[in-house]
Design an enzyme around this catalytic site. Structure first.
Site, PDB file in Angstrom:
ATOM      1  N   GLU A  53      45.990  26.421  67.755  1.00 12.42           N
ATOM      2  CA  GLU A  53      46.068  25.071  67.729  1.00 12.42           C
ATOM      3  C   GLU A  53      45.467  24.380  68.607  1.00 12.42           C
ATOM      4  O   GLU A  53      45.347  23.060  68.787  1.00 12.42           O
ATOM      5  CB  GLU A  53      46.458  24.304  66.591  1.00 12.42           C
ATOM      6  CG  GLU A  53      46.433  23.762  65.001  1.00 12.42           C
ATOM      7  CD  GLU A  53      47.581  23.646  64.682  1.00 12.42           C
ATOM      8  OE1 GLU A  53      48.334  23.995  64.170  1.00 12.42           O
ATOM      9  OE2 GLU A  53      47.421  22.020  64.326  1.00 12.42           O
ATOM     10  N   THR A  58      37.597  25.210  68.944  1.00  4.53           N
ATOM     11  CA  THR A  58      36.655  23.209  69.442  1.00  4.53           C
ATOM     12  C   THR A  58      35.797  23.674  70.539  1.00  4.53           C
ATOM     13  O   THR A  58      34.660  23.440  70.408  1.00  4.53           O
ATOM     14  CB  THR A  58      37.844  22.538  69.377  1.00  4.53           C
ATOM     15  OG1 THR A  58      38.790  22.680  68.556  1.00  4.53           O
ATOM     16  CG2 THR A  58      37.652  21.443  69.069  1.00  4.53           C
ATOM     17  N   ARG A 304      39.444  22.444  61.138  1.00  9.96           N
ATOM     18  CA  ARG A 304      40.354  23.171  61.650  1.00  9.96           C
ATOM     19  C   ARG A 304      40.515  24.613  60.759  1.00  9.96           C
ATOM     20  O   ARG A 304      40.366  24.559  59.303  1.00  9.96           O
ATOM     21  CB  ARG A 304      41.736  22.746  61.353  1.00  9.96           C
ATOM     22  CG  ARG A 304      42.631  24.248  61.753  1.00  9.96           C
ATOM     23  CD  ARG A 304      43.328  23.929  62.611  1.00  9.96           C
ATOM     24  NE  ARG A 304      44.481  25.378  63.088  1.00  9.96           N
ATOM     25  CZ  ARG A 304      44.051  26.612  63.184  1.00  9.96           C
ATOM     26  NH1 ARG A 304      43.332  26.524  64.439  1.00  9.96           N
ATOM     27  NH2 ARG A 304      45.132  27.177  63.662  1.00  9.96           N
ATOM     28  N   ASP A 326      36.619  33.967  72.233  1.00  6.68           N
ATOM     29  CA  ASP A 326      37.058  33.047  71.795  1.00  6.68           C
ATOM     30  C   ASP A 326      38.910  33.599  70.724  1.00  6.68           C
ATOM     31  O   ASP A 326      38.384  34.840  69.610  1.00  6.68           O
ATOM     32  CB  ASP A 326      36.638  32.283  70.779  1.00  6.68           C
ATOM     33  CG  ASP A 326      37.704  31.219  70.036  1.00  6.68           C
ATOM     34  OD1 ASP A 326      38.666  30.732  70.037  1.00  6.68           O
ATOM     35  OD2 ASP A 326      37.419  30.419  68.837  1.00  6.68           O
ATOM     36  N   GLN A 330      47.358  32.122  67.485  1.00  3.86           N
ATOM     37  CA  GLN A 330      48.755  32.374  66.871  1.00  3.86           C
ATOM     38  C   GLN A 330      49.198  34.054  67.597  1.00  3.86           C
ATOM     39  O   GLN A 330      48.710  34.479  67.461  1.00  3.86           O
ATOM     40  CB  GLN A 330      48.510  32.538  65.550  1.00  3.86           C
ATOM     41  CG  GLN A 330      48.471  30.644  65.166  1.00  3.86           C
ATOM     42  CD  GLN A 330      48.637  31.097  63.591  1.00  3.86           C
ATOM     43  OE1 GLN A 330      48.958  31.767  62.928  1.00  3.86           O
ATOM     44  NE2 GLN A 330      48.064  29.511  63.007  1.00  3.86           N
TER      45      GLN A 330
HETATM   46  N1  LIG Z   1      42.273  14.931  68.720  1.00  8.09           N
HETATM   47  C1  LIG Z   1      42.002  16.170  68.768  1.00  8.09           C
HETATM   48  N2  LIG Z   1      41.613  17.441  68.395  1.00  8.09           N
HETATM   49  C2  LIG Z   1      41.732  17.869  68.556  1.00  8.09           C
HETATM   50  C3  LIG Z   1      41.413  18.058  69.956  1.00  8.09           C
HETATM   51  N3  LIG Z   1      40.923  19.710  70.144  1.00  8.09           N
HETATM   52  C4  LIG Z   1      41.440  20.554  69.190  1.00  8.09           C
HETATM   53  N4  LIG Z   1      41.476  19.583  67.934  1.00  8.09           N
HETATM   54  C5  LIG Z   1      41.585  19.686  66.562  1.00  8.09           C
HETATM   55  O1  LIG Z   1      42.593  20.714  66.678  1.00  8.09           O
HETATM   56  C6  LIG Z   1      42.449  21.358  65.512  1.00  8.09           C
HETATM   57  C7  LIG Z   1      42.964  22.821  65.991  1.00  8.09           C
HETATM   58  O2  LIG Z   1      41.694  23.568  66.545  1.00  8.09           O
HETATM   59  P1  LIG Z   1      40.957  24.722  67.329  1.00  8.09           P
HETATM   60  O3  LIG Z   1      40.040  24.882  67.716  1.00  8.09           O
HETATM   61  O4  LIG Z   1      41.086  24.981  65.917  1.00  8.09           O
HETATM   62  O5  LIG Z   1      42.816  25.664  67.872  1.00  8.09           O
HETATM   63  P2  LIG Z   1      42.026  27.041  68.343  1.00  8.09           P
HETATM   64  O6  LIG Z   1      42.882  26.770  69.354  1.00  8.09           O
HETATM   65  O7  LIG Z   1      41.237  27.594  67.959  1.00  8.09           O
HETATM   66  O8  LIG Z   1      43.413  27.456  67.330  1.00  8.09           O
HETATM   67  P3  LIG Z   1      43.366  29.476  66.628  1.00  8.09           P
HETATM   68  O9  LIG Z   1      42.566  29.917  66.108  1.00  8.09           O
HETATM   69  O10 LIG Z   1      44.922  29.244  65.636  1.00  8.09           O
HETATM   70  O11 LIG Z   1      43.938  29.434  68.079  1.00  8.09           O
HETATM   71  C8  LIG Z   1      41.128  21.166  64.938  1.00  8.09           C
HETATM   72  O12 LIG Z   1      41.332  20.468  63.883  1.00  8.09           O
HETATM   73  C9  LIG Z   1      39.952  20.274  66.025  1.00  8.09           C
HETATM   74  O13 LIG Z   1      39.620  19.427  65.388  1.00  8.09           O
HETATM   75  C10 LIG Z   1      41.531  16.852  70.712  1.00  8.09           C
HETATM   76  O14 LIG Z   1      41.610  17.089  72.009  1.00  8.09           O
HETATM   77  N5  LIG Z   1      41.731  15.964  70.097  1.00  8.09           N
HETATM   78 MG   LIG Z   2      40.595  28.707  67.307  1.00  6.69          MG
END
Ligand SMILES: Nc1nc2c(ncn2[C@@H]2O[C@H](COP(=O)(O)OP(=O)(O)OP(=O)(O)O)[C@@H](O)[C@H]2O)c(=O)[nH]1
Ligand SMILES: [Mg+2]
Length: 480
Positions: A53, A58, A304, A326, A330
């Site tokens: 997360e 993103t 997400r 990517d 988790q």
């Molecule tokens: N407000 C805000 N939300 C963010 C930002 N970066 C990511 N998010 C939010 O955080 C959530 C998780 O982002 P992901 O990019 O899915 O996270 P991840 O690191 O890929 O997570 P995993 O796939 O579980 O490893 C999403 O709902 C995004 O929209 C940011 O800079 N600001």
């Molecule tokens: Mg991810």
């Protein structure tokens, strides 16, 4: 050697001789292999790592917007389903958590807040899976994730699945073998306990009661009671009025805007697990309720979908080829990381700055920032990345800047000396903490502050980063 010998021998053969033909074919294959090896050498491999997360996917989405012309129609449809389900469940979580925390809710007052009371009744009666197309949302991957996220019963399972260790990743190849806690959920009965759904969409209350009766944990008494209520409600279900998407959207909108207790509960959402984008979903709830709605770029950036495994995406940036990997962040995903550690040009570590006051989804005993520190330390100083440059994204700066005004960093990091509410001091503190983990004298770490959901900000940052990596790569390969 093959080349000279064959050209000498070839002089003795005619153009259409089978031997000559086969030699030509071999030469062509060898040439294409050599070109492939050269291309592989020139290809830049960027590995996105960080805790779950933190925003890795993103960042990848922003690269797709910048260099791939954006998202497919299929992706847009998928996110509209996922976000609508998450919006409904996130509002339910606020109601349930408020009760657990003893926060009194306006919507619990049937006399003076009749309208809000009715909104809450509609919300709690709505079953998210009834209102989306689960196949379009991602099928069994989506359902597995959904159950893990929204069933209270799975809180312990999350921990077991995550292997329960504070381990960063497995450096030892043998430890890549499956362990007890790694059993995939797909082989088990998937039941959304709170809402009483079996995997095939049919209610399996008998099974749920049996499971709960076997489980002597008193925590489940509350759950049992709720299930009995659910069961009674189900008997009436067919006679009940159908709840429309519009009814649910209206209920969420009213609760979000007008219930003071829910606002208080949201202000304490660091104490439980809530989607970071929940406020965005609630603010835009009407559009997500439309079954025909197709997500915009911004919706997809805010949505997400947890990454499972490792995805590879190719980009042509300037004159360079980039392969961006990517990885799911988790704990249960990290044992797969080692498979892609070889031949990495640079590691892009994404840190969610705003999560200094939150606990891990996988283990609610562990602070998310502590987990990231441990992870960064292990990766940065690992044998795999001895000579690999690191780029550190201090991400979620938008949330961080707001949060530090209300939530003192010192409460979670007692040695923090900066002023309460001073976001610059907070950023510097965490930046220095991460840089101090570098045990190598000649390994560069480039730090960037980011808001991964902001396309303008990311265009600027990603251009600078890809330029930097390209230059470094050219220098390393002796081209400049
Ligand atoms: N407000 C805000 N939300 C963010 C930002 N970066 C990511 N998010 C939010 O955080 C959530 C998780 O982002 P992901 O990019 O899915 O996270 P991840 O690191 O890929 O997570 P995993 O796939 O579980 O490893 C999403 O709902 C995004 O929209 C940011 O800079 N600001
Ligand atoms: Mg991810």
């Amino acid at each position: 050697m093959g080349c000279t010998a064959s050209s000498h021998v070839l002089e003795n053969y005619g153009e259409d001789d089978p031997f000559l033909q086969s030699q030509k074919a071999n030469d062509a294959i060898e040439q294409s292999l050599q070109m492939g090896r050269q291309n592989d050498k020139n290809e830049i491999k960027l590995l996105l790592l960080g805790a779950g997360e933190s925003g890795k996917s993103t960042v990848l989405k922003q690269l797709k917007l910048l260099h791939k012309g954006g998202f497919t129609h299929q992706e847009r449809l998928q996110y509209s389903q996922v976000i609508w389900a998450d919006a409904i469940q996130s509002m339910k979580i606020l109601v349930i958590q408020a009760r657990k925390m003893g926060i009194s809710l306006d919507c619990d007052d049937p006399i003076n807040k009749r309208q809000l009371f009715e909104c809450k009744r509609i919300l709690l009666k709505a079953k998210a899976l009834d209102h989306i197309d689960a196949g379009m949302a991602g099928g069994s991957d989506f359902l597995n994730d959904y159950v893990l996220k929204y069933s209270e019963r799975h809180e312990t399972k999350r921990r077991v699945q995550s292997t329960g260790q504070a381990r960063a990743f497995d450096e030892d190849e043998n430890s890549l073998l499956p362990k007890d806690g790694d059993r995939a959920m797909s082989g088990e009965t998937i039941i959304d306990v709170e809402y009483g759904f079996a995997r095939d969409g049919k209610l399996d209350l008998q099974q749920i009661f049996q499971d709960l009766d076997e489980d002597s944990d008193n925590d489940h008494m509350f759950l049992k009671e709720r299930l009995r209520e659910q069961w009674q409600q189900q008997q009436l279900r067919h006679q009940q009025q159908h709840i429309s998407n519009q009814d649910i959207a209206h209920a969420i909108d009213q609760l979000w805007k007008n219930d003071r207790g829910l606002k208080q509960c949201f202000a304490r959402s660091n104490e439980f697990q809530l989607e970071g984008s929940a406020p965005y979903y609630f603010d835009n709830i009407q559009k997500f309720a439309d079954p025909q709605y197709v997500c915009s770029d911004e919706d997809i950036l805010r949505g997400r979908v947890k990454t499972t495994g490792i995805t590879e995406s190719d980009f042509n940036i300037g004159s360079s080829k980039f392969k961006v990997l990517d990885a799911g962040g988790q704990r249960s995903e990290r044992k797969k990381w080692i498979h892609c550690f070889e031949g990495i040009t640079a590691v892009l570590f994404v840190l969610a700055m705003s999560e200094y006051d939150q606990m891990l989804f996988e283990d609610e005993r562990v602070n998310r920032m502590h987990e990231s520190i441990m992870l960064f330390d292990a990766l940065l100083n690992s044998k795999w990345f001895r000579d690999t440059p690191f780029i550190l994204f201090l991400n979620k700066m938008d949330i961080f800047e707001e949060k530090v005004k209300k939530m003192p960093i010192r409460k979670f990091f007692p040695d923090y000396q900066g002023r309460v509410g001073n976001s610059e001091a907070g950023v510097k503190y965490f930046e220095n903490l991460f840089l101090s983990l570098n045990r190598s004298n000649n390994k560069p770490i480039y730090v960037k502050r980011t808001c991964a959901t902001d396309t303008q900000n990311m265009k600027f940052v990603l251009t600078a980063v890809t330029d930097l990596i390209t230059q470094q790569n050219l220098k390393k390969s002796g081209i400049i």
